[in-house]
Design a protein around this motif. Structure first.
Motif, PDB file in Angstrom:
ATOM      1  N   THR A  17       1.122  -1.685  -0.370  1.00 25.08           N
ATOM      2  CA  THR A  17       0.401  -0.053   0.111  1.00 25.08           C
ATOM      3  C   THR A  17       0.865   1.143  -0.051  1.00 25.08           C
ATOM      4  O   THR A  17       1.790   0.871   0.809  1.00 25.08           O
ATOM      5  N   ALA A  77       5.434   5.027  -2.993  1.00 23.13           N
ATOM      6  CA  ALA A  77       4.287   4.452  -3.748  1.00 23.13           C
ATOM      7  C   ALA A  77       5.684   3.454  -4.157  1.00 23.13           C
ATOM      8  O   ALA A  77       5.241   3.672  -5.549  1.00 23.13           O
ATOM      9  N   HIS A 109       3.621   3.013  -7.641  1.00 24.84           N
ATOM     10  CA  HIS A 109       3.837   4.689  -9.142  1.00 24.84           C
ATOM     11  C   HIS A 109       4.807   5.120  -8.971  1.00 24.84           C
ATOM     12  O   HIS A 109       5.352   6.074  -8.265  1.00 24.84           O
ATOM     13  N   CYS A 144      -2.742   7.427  -6.510  1.00 23.63           N
ATOM     14  CA  CYS A 144      -2.952   5.973  -5.990  1.00 23.63           C
ATOM     15  C   CYS A 144      -3.707   6.498  -4.857  1.00 23.63           C
ATOM     16  O   CYS A 144      -3.652   7.699  -4.150  1.00 23.63           O
TER      17      CYS A 144
END
Length: 113
Positions: free
Chosen positions: A2, A18, A21, A110
């Motif tokens: 996450t 992230a 990403h 995200c």
């Protein structure tokens, strides 16, 4: 894994973790508030003062990087603003800074925990 963000009291930026990403992973991104989103795609915050150096740094980062971390606004008695956590990272465009900070919300990159 996450995605998550971590900020510091008084800072208008948050560090993003992230790994899925890469366009935002490891970056320090400016924070924006869910309260100022209109219609899901337009951000209008009339509280930005042109002479405020923190505001100017946020505007420069929005224009340069094109991403922001959205925070959820909470309300405490006696306090106008309190963060109730991070929501997501968003891509932004068409940043304007005159009588208000305005920009378009392009996409949700995200979710954040």
């Amino acid at each position: 894994m996450t995605a998550k963000a971590k900020g510091n009291q008084g800072s208008w930026f948050a560090e993003v973790e992230a790994p899925r990403h890469p366009e935002v992973d490891g970056k320090s991104l400016p924070c924006i508030w869910d309260y100022w989103v209109h219609g899901g795609t337009k951000y209008v915050d009339p509280g930005y003062a042109a002479g405020n150096s923190k505001a100017q740094k946020v505007v420069e980062a929005l224009r340069r990087d094109g991403f922001a971390v959205m925070r959820k606004r909470g309300k405490d008695e006696g306090k106008a603003w309190r963060s109730a956590g991070y929501i997501a990272v968003f891509e932004v465009a068409n940043v304007e800074f005159d009588e208000a900070l305005t920009f378009d919300i392009v996409r949700r990159v995200c979710e954040l925990r």
